[in-house]
Design an enzyme around this catalytic site. Structure first.
Site, short mmCIF file in Angstrom:
data_model
loop_
_atom_site.label_atom_id
_atom_site.label_comp_id
_atom_site.label_asym_id
_atom_site.label_seq_id
_atom_site.Cartn_x
_atom_site.Cartn_y
_atom_site.Cartn_z
N ASP A 172 0.79 -1.25 0.00
CA ASP A 172 0.00 0.00 0.00
C ASP A 172 0.82 1.30 0.00
OD1 ASP A 172 -1.93 -1.93 0.25
OD2 ASP A 172 -2.74 -1.23 2.16
N LYS B 30 -6.62 -4.91 -3.07
CA LYS B 30 -7.25 -5.57 -1.92
C LYS B 30 -8.29 -4.65 -1.28
CE LYS B 30 -3.47 -4.32 1.32
NZ LYS B 30 -4.21 -3.54 2.29
N CYS C 188 -2.03 -2.57 7.84
CA CYS C 188 -1.99 -3.49 6.69
C CYS C 188 -0.76 -4.38 6.66
CB CYS C 188 -2.15 -2.70 5.40
SG CYS C 188 -3.81 -1.99 5.27
C1 C5J Z 1 -3.05 0.61 5.58
C2 C5J Z 1 -4.82 1.80 6.71
N1 C5J Z 1 -2.52 0.42 4.37
N2 C5J Z 1 -4.07 2.15 7.74
N3 C5J Z 1 -4.30 1.18 5.62
O1 C5J Z 1 -2.42 0.36 6.57
O2 C5J Z 1 -6.01 2.07 6.69
#
Ligand code: C5J
Length: 237
Positions: free
Chosen positions: A29, A134, A167
């Site tokens: 991400d 995802k 994540c």
């Molecule tokens: C991720 C989030 N990528 N913190 N998303 O950690 O919402």
């Protein structure tokens, strides 16, 4: 030393034995809305510098990983433009003034195809590198990641990206339950909160590595350098 037969890399709680032929780098991400000063996270008041410190170590690692001919996979958190895969609970969580699917500084927030949803230019996927879209926090939930890894004979993951406690941690736990050994690189994962960065890493390596190992990108890059320098080893890897 070759990196093809199993190279011991300094890590906690004990050395990680890298098997490059069966190892994939999974970058979680690294999206513009999470990392860029003009993005959604920064509009909410988060200090994106806490995440941006991971960009350069990830960039160096990805370059070395690609030069060694190893498999790199990228993930993006987000939803269909019609939001049909967005659970109502996720939409309303936090009671934010703007939420997923609303118009943000870089297009609709966490919606596929929008500028803010895309990966930052510094780490942009190369042609042929799988990109996993995802809908959840974990990269295995409602995706084909497990199938892609199985089809390539992958048993180990090097995990980097953001955020450490959300994540990254969720993906490592999912991977651990599916039988993958995970090495998380502390300089390549980031959180908006230092306490969560520390706790997120501590939870992975606790109790003899209950979810995996924690190491650094410099130790991993040193271990894969022989593959890059010895063309014959690329086939082995
Ligand atoms: C991720 C989030 N990528 N913190 N998303 O950690 O919402």
């Amino acid at each position: 030393m070759t990196a093809s037969a199993g190279t011991s890399i300094t890590a906690e709680p004990y050395p990680f034995v890298l098997d490059p032929a069966h190892c994939a780098l999974v970058i979680i991400d690294m999206q513009r809305d999470f990392l860029e000063p003009g993005g959604f996270a920064s509009a909410l008041g988060n200090d994106v510098a806490m995440l941006r410190r991971t960009v350069e170590p990830n960039r160096k690692l990805l370059a070395a990983w690609r030069a060694a001919g190893l498999l790199a996979i990228h993930t993006r958190e987000g939803h269909r433009p019609d939001l049909a895969d967005l659970p109502p609970a996720k939409k309303v969580r936090g009671h934010g003034a703007i939420t997923i699917g609303d118009e943000g500084p870089m297009g609709r927030i966490l919606v596929r195809g929008e500028a803010g949803h895309d990966i930052i230019p510094e780490l942009y996927p190369a042609p042929g590198e799988p990109v996993i879209d995802k809908p959840g926090k974990g990269a295995f939930f409602a995706t084909d990641l497990h199938a892609i890894l199985q089809n390539r004979g992958i048993t180990q993951l090097v995990v980097t990206g953001v955020t450490t406690e959300v994540c990254v941690n969720t993906t490592v736990r999912e991977a651990n339950d599916r039988g993958y050994d995970c090495l998380v690189l502390e300089d390549c994962v980031g959180s908006y909160f230092q306490a969560f960065q520390d706790a997120g890493l501590a939870m992975i390596r606790a109790q003899g590595g209950i979810f995996g190992w924690v190491g650094t990108s410099s130790d991993l890059i040193a271990a894969i350098a022989p593959i890059e320098q010895t063309p014959a080893l690329k086939g082995a890897a």
